[in-house]
Write a protein that holds these residues in place. Sequence first.
Motif, mmCIF file in Angstrom:
data_model
loop_
_atom_site.group_PDB
_atom_site.id
_atom_site.type_symbol
_atom_site.label_atom_id
_atom_site.label_comp_id
_atom_site.label_asym_id
_atom_site.label_seq_id
_atom_site.Cartn_x
_atom_site.Cartn_y
_atom_site.Cartn_z
ATOM 1 N N ASP A 375 45.128 40.967 34.937
ATOM 2 C CA ASP A 375 46.515 40.870 35.399
ATOM 3 C C ASP A 375 47.531 41.462 34.427
ATOM 4 O O ASP A 375 48.677 41.676 34.804
ATOM 5 C CB ASP A 375 46.888 39.399 35.638
ATOM 6 C CG ASP A 375 46.359 38.898 36.968
ATOM 7 O OD1 ASP A 375 46.093 39.730 37.847
ATOM 8 O OD2 ASP A 375 46.199 37.672 37.117
ATOM 9 N N GLU A 530 32.961 36.959 41.926
ATOM 10 C CA GLU A 530 34.096 36.071 42.112
ATOM 11 C C GLU A 530 33.647 34.623 42.298
ATOM 12 O O GLU A 530 32.759 34.323 43.086
ATOM 13 C CB GLU A 530 34.873 36.527 43.353
ATOM 14 C CG GLU A 530 36.138 35.739 43.634
ATOM 15 C CD GLU A 530 36.836 36.269 44.883
ATOM 16 O OE1 GLU A 530 37.932 36.832 44.747
ATOM 17 O OE2 GLU A 530 36.262 36.139 45.981
ATOM 18 N N ALA A 555 36.797 40.449 33.645
ATOM 19 C CA ALA A 555 37.773 39.382 33.866
ATOM 20 C C ALA A 555 37.838 38.413 32.695
ATOM 21 O O ALA A 555 36.844 38.170 32.010
ATOM 22 C CB ALA A 555 37.437 38.627 35.144
ATOM 23 N N LYS A 659 39.199 35.515 38.283
ATOM 24 C CA LYS A 659 39.230 36.731 39.108
ATOM 25 C C LYS A 659 37.864 37.107 39.636
ATOM 26 O O LYS A 659 37.052 36.248 39.937
ATOM 27 C CB LYS A 659 39.888 37.876 38.339
ATOM 28 C CG LYS A 659 41.374 37.663 38.076
ATOM 29 C CD LYS A 659 42.156 37.685 39.362
ATOM 30 C CE LYS A 659 43.639 37.541 39.116
ATOM 31 N NZ LYS A 659 44.400 37.603 40.375
#
Length: 696
Positions: A375, A530, A555, A659
């Motif tokens: 992010d 995920e 992630a 994520k």
Amino acid sequence: MDAARVYETRSRRLDKQPHPIINARISRRKKTPPRRKSAPIPSRPIPSHPSGDFRLARRGWRTPRMADCRPELSDAIPWFRAVQGGVYHNGNICWGFLLDADSGIRSYIDDEVVITRVGGGCVKDAEGNLVLTKDQDSDSTALRSILNSMALNIPVGMIIGDRNTLLQRKLPHRYNILSFFRISHVWYEKIGKKTGARVRFEKLDLASKSWWALKGSSPAAPPDQRNFDMKPETKQCAGCLQTSARVYDEGWMCLHPSCKLFWTINASAPPETLTFHPGFLESRLRPDPEIQPHFSLVPSLLSTLNDGDQDISSARIAWKGIVCPRCCRCISRRFWNGWKCTDYDLQCSSGHVQNRCPFEKLTTMHPVSLRSVIDDFELSPIKRALFFDPKFAMPEIDDRTFFPYRKLSYRIPGAGYITHFVSSQSINTRPNGPNDLFNQLQVADAGLRRYPLQQSVVAGTLTAHFAVNYGMPYKYIVSVDSRGFSNASDAILRSLGRLTWATEQAVQGQSTEQDPLLLPNELLLLGYFEDMKIGYHDDGESSLGPTIATLSLGAKSTMLVRMKYKYYHGRSKAKKLLDSDPVLQGCEFFAQRAELKHRWERGDIAKPEYDRGRETIVAKTRTGDPPPCVKMELHHGDLVVMHGAGLQRFYEHSVIPEKKLRFALTARYIKPEDVDPAELRKGKFTLAPDQVYDGK
């Protein structure tokens, strides 16, 4: 024909059933012949039918969808995600129900009706039978969800296991999907000295004959030829003024447990043996085309997945199970790039697996960009800003020695230490650095797959991550086949170079003759899709050296470290005192336990008095899990080194990625004396000059 004549006719039909109803169970009249082995699956994509005494009601029908393991069933069927328990409820709605083993007394099943107990509040007795230990009421989440599904007219999927004996005949598979059912009645009964809930299910599709119907039985009457005005007899209770249906032939009873007349016939206790009233069994809810299930009975996940969708390859839905379109078996996703029915090698306890189905569906793994899993405005900061929660251990920070890494050091008293090398933009963007390694590992044929857990409550449970081992064989929570470093890709060897550097830098200067520096000869690659994670565990196998190094790619994840239960509380979960209590700093009642142990070691008290003192202290301990003492945020490119044999002996750690996609590459030293001589060659390697990492 009027309702009375219909009722009389159907009552006579019940009397002529091949299996009369006794005590709400179906008695067995003749011995079932032994089941023959199933025929091999044909080459054309039509599944074979089961053979033997269990035959489908109509020639040409497909074999019912089934599963050989409970985890595979819950992976493939969205309306039954329950790995344990007989009721699957979510969002206060009951979606699925499993009939397996003990359905309780006064249970029943035929072609269209199922009557069974509601789970919860039961324990197994010495004979393995479920015994109700507390009253059931609407405060139970399972029962409340059933009541909600009945009120909202939401159909419930039904599954039957081969340990259920209500049908009195051999079922073809361990778990067999029946159909969607409506809930018609929920009531309470007296079971021993407790109050238990019962539920009556009614098949949603009344137009089709059930596949589990007896061979040669009459077809189901079409809905337009049925009398849906016939209802079970009901009566208002004189004590509570509430109505109850007449469930049993022996007489009407109030079925409301708050009433003083509850579970009595004419103010007397009912007989021990009860039979269902024909009107209660024969009545049917009127079909309503507006009542439809939320899910398909067997959804086709594969039809919704497109090989060209880059954003779906690692999504949570893409690593769930499917129903094989060829043999109808539920199969979990065990391979990084898809599903295989041929490689059906889970160690299930059912023993049903007889045939090998050639079906496989392998997907094209499109690389997921770092942008989709990170992010940050910039994928990596120039120098990562750090904040430390005072609830956890505070590290020592060194920004100079290993620049551009930031070095965080956590000391774990009496156990070891953890070194966290925090990566940066200049490190991650270097050619063949973490950014490139993340992309390369996604498309490499590394051999990643999921394995059955060696120790799990439910047989066949798979790890919530994909794994492959390189170098010396290593068995952690599962048994993983090991590949030699000679078969490793460039990305694996470059990662090994980074992990070797981290091991050297973290341990150098700390090694001793008793605790020497041992460089890695093994690498375990874990891949997380995920919502995958790895729970609390340790790497304390006797064959391992004292140092473990991990490279994190993709992630962000959170790593938590906590003391093991028995060392934190001073006793096992079975409330047994430790033979030797290390009394680690941070354990519960540390000061009292340390003082008591010091008095014993000093000779002030004898061992019996020391143990009595420990019993007094641990009696005050709580039973919950120990709180984590170290919390680390692991970002793309970070390296973590855990050093100290006591760290794995006394502590455990978990990793929860965020994520969509993450890789964790962990390197260890495996003691050669604990390895089969034929496997030693797998741990030999030589890094090319550009695969050796220099810390930049």
